[in-house]
Design a protein around this motif. Structure first.
Motif, PDB file in Angstrom:
ATOM      1  N   THR A   1       0.810  -1.223   0.000  1.00 28.14           N
ATOM      2  CA  THR A   1       0.000   0.000   0.000  1.00 28.14           C
ATOM      3  C   THR A   1       0.841   1.271   0.000  1.00 28.14           C
ATOM      4  N   TRP A   2       2.133   1.141   0.250  1.00 22.42           N
ATOM      5  CA  TRP A   2       3.067   2.260   0.343  1.00 22.42           C
ATOM      6  C   TRP A   2       2.566   3.305   1.343  1.00 22.42           C
ATOM      7  N   ASN A   3       2.126   2.822   2.499  1.00 25.58           N
ATOM      8  CA  ASN A   3       1.620   3.684   3.557  1.00 25.58           C
ATOM      9  C   ASN A   3       2.798   4.304   4.317  1.00 25.58           C
ATOM     10  N   ILE A   4       2.951   5.631   4.201  1.00 22.14           N
ATOM     11  CA  ILE A   4       4.048   6.329   4.866  1.00 22.14           C
ATOM     12  C   ILE A   4       3.640   6.608   6.307  1.00 22.14           C
ATOM     13  N   VAL A   5       4.346   5.955   7.241  1.00 24.04           N
ATOM     14  CA  VAL A   5       4.078   6.135   8.668  1.00 24.04           C
ATOM     15  C   VAL A   5       4.747   7.408   9.161  1.00 24.04           C
ATOM     16  N   LYS A   6       5.971   7.628   8.717  1.00 24.17           N
ATOM     17  CA  LYS A   6       6.724   8.831   9.073  1.00 24.17           C
ATOM     18  C   LYS A   6       7.499   9.264   7.844  1.00 24.17           C
ATOM     19  N   ASP A   7       7.321  10.507   7.441  1.00 26.13           N
ATOM     20  CA  ASP A   7       7.996  11.002   6.242  1.00 26.13           C
ATOM     21  C   ASP A   7       9.278  11.730   6.635  1.00 26.13           C
ATOM     22  N   PHE A   8      10.122  12.014   5.639  1.00 22.02           N
ATOM     23  CA  PHE A   8      11.326  12.794   5.875  1.00 22.02           C
ATOM     24  C   PHE A   8      10.946  14.140   6.471  1.00 22.02           C
TER      25      PHE A   8
END
Length: 191
Positions: free
Chosen positions: A137-144
């Motif tokens: 799903t490419w779920n970003i939990v924490k981004d840059f």
């Protein structure tokens, strides 16, 4: 900005004997991370799988790409520690994306992923992390925190040898570095 796709797949050994015949198909890098760094890479991409075990309160993980698992347990921590040291001593920014590899449903340790990213974020302060909890799903939990990239382009199949196969048009576009734009992150295979 130069990034390496599946940065840990240079590791020669695989976890299981039955994976060895397929390891060459999953390999995306031939240089180790410090050689990649010396080649200009500042963004690293690691696909991992948790075993479901905690060792001293930290999840046991393998670097992987698809079904192929590379190296020994917890080599990821050693690699990130080296990159963290590089970031501190050279006073340069390093970004790392950690993706939980769940493509084939092998997710018995996925519940430990939040523990993993909290540990990495609190231990390796010289690195800006991005955590993605599912390759599906490419779920970003924490981004840059502050990447500054307006565009991300994946340029896979960047061969380190001069073979234009299997896709000549793709090979040509990957070899053409003159068109790189400021504010764009490029992920490459075979840095």
């Amino acid at each position: 900005m130069l990034g390496s796709h599946n940065s840990g797949t240079y590791i020669k050994s695989t976890r299981s004997f039955w994976m060895r015949p397929f390891a060459w198909m999953a390999r995306c890098q031939s240089k180790d991370v410090l050689e990649q760094y010396d080649s200009g890479v500042r963004v690293f991409d690691f696909r991992i799988r948790c075993t479901g075990k905690l060792v001293d309160g930290v999840p046991e993980v393998y670097i992987c790409h698809g079904l192929v698992e590379y190296g020994i347990p917890d080599i990821l921590y050693t690699i990130i520690s080296e990159l963290n040291w590089y970031a501190k001593t050279r006073r340069e920014k390093i970004w790392i994306t950690v993706v939980y590899e769940d493509t084939f449903g092998k997710d018995k340790g996925k519940e430990l992923f939040p523990t993993l990213y909290r540990h990495l974020q609190s231990t390796y302060l010289g690195i800006d992390f991005q955590f993605i909890d599912s390759k599906k799903t490419w779920n970003i939990v924490k981004d840059f925190q502050e990447p500054g990239w307006t565009n991300v382009e994946a340029k896979f199949w960047k061969f380190s040898y001069s073979c234009p196969l299997p896709f000549p048009w793709l090979w040509r576009s990957c070899r053409n570095t003159k068109n790189e734009k400021n504010g764009t992150l490029y992920y490459y295979d075979f840095i």
